[in-house]
Write a protein that holds these residues in place. Sequence first.
Motif, short mmCIF file in Angstrom:
data_model
loop_
_atom_site.label_atom_id
_atom_site.label_comp_id
_atom_site.label_asym_id
_atom_site.label_seq_id
_atom_site.Cartn_x
_atom_site.Cartn_y
_atom_site.Cartn_z
N PHE A 1 0.83 -1.21 0.00
CA PHE A 1 0.00 0.00 0.00
C PHE A 1 0.86 1.26 0.00
CE2 PHE A 1 -2.23 3.35 2.39
CZ PHE A 1 -3.33 3.52 1.57
N LEU A 2 1.79 1.35 0.94
CA LEU A 2 2.62 2.55 1.04
C LEU A 2 3.56 2.69 -0.17
CD1 LEU A 2 3.58 2.54 4.84
CD2 LEU A 2 1.82 3.89 3.68
N GLY A 3 4.11 1.58 -0.62
CA GLY A 3 5.02 1.62 -1.76
C GLY A 3 4.34 2.10 -3.02
N LYS B 1 9.28 4.12 -4.55
CA LYS B 1 8.68 2.87 -4.09
C LYS B 1 9.70 2.00 -3.38
CE LYS B 1 6.19 -1.16 -5.86
NZ LYS B 1 5.63 -1.81 -7.06
N PHE B 2 10.90 1.92 -3.93
CA PHE B 2 11.96 1.10 -3.31
C PHE B 2 12.32 1.63 -1.93
CE2 PHE B 2 16.48 0.40 -2.49
CZ PHE B 2 16.54 -1.00 -2.53
N TRP C 1 12.11 1.38 3.93
CA TRP C 1 11.81 2.04 5.20
C TRP C 1 10.82 1.22 6.02
CZ3 TRP C 1 7.03 4.38 6.64
CH2 TRP C 1 7.08 5.05 7.87
N THR C 2 9.80 0.65 5.37
CA THR C 2 8.82 -0.12 6.10
C THR C 2 9.35 -1.48 6.52
OG1 THR C 2 7.90 -0.92 4.00
CG2 THR C 2 6.85 0.99 5.00
#
Length: 234
Positions: free
Chosen positions: A133-135, A227-228, A233-234
């Motif tokens: 989702f975040l990416g 995105k990477f 980070w996540t």
Amino acid sequence: MSASVKIGEESLMCVNCGRRVNSLYIQYSPGNIRLMKCENCKAVADPYIECEFMIILIDLILHKPKAYRHLLYNTLNLKSVNIKGIIWRASLLYLLLDAFRVFLLKTSNDGWNSSRSSFMSTSVCGKVLLDVFLGNIAFVSVLLLGTRFLIDCSFSITSYLEILLAVFVSSFFKMYLVAMMVWEFPSHVLYIIDVFVLSSNAVAFQVSTQQETIRCIIICLSAHAAKFLTDYWT
């Protein structure tokens, strides 16, 4: 002899020069057609009409802009198909494949066993979904912002839909992830697939925006980098 002409109100495109055309062929009877020529380049507007799907797929894999023009403008014609339905289905498939990619990557990095019940645990599924989702939020945001400020600030909503459709469709290299369900591959294969997806996205982005190659590469590279970094980070 009466003839019927396929007309798309200049929504169709010559795959050679990228100019809009009124029609691609004249159909005299079922199975009896004559391909039309482009008034600008004088070549057949879309020779892919008479080609088998495998030939088109090979040219897509080879990153030929002609094949992407055929697919995005003459096959997935926005004025003759349900664009929102296609985008929803394409985005759903894209997210599912991306979730599988994230899972494979985490399995490789963390030493998880895909056959264990932890695959179905809430924590694992939640972490994969959060990464996806975040990416992809970061990916789409950078892609559209780059289009907005680096290319043309007067783009319409339809133009942004064309760009999203082009990116989702050109990410078909992610389908190779399905093979990893059957055969074992080293983890760096995931990054090789990512590189192919990036290059394919850049070609489709250039076809949909008709801008300079370097700008399209920069925007697509920035979106994938965002995105990477979000995934890292996540």
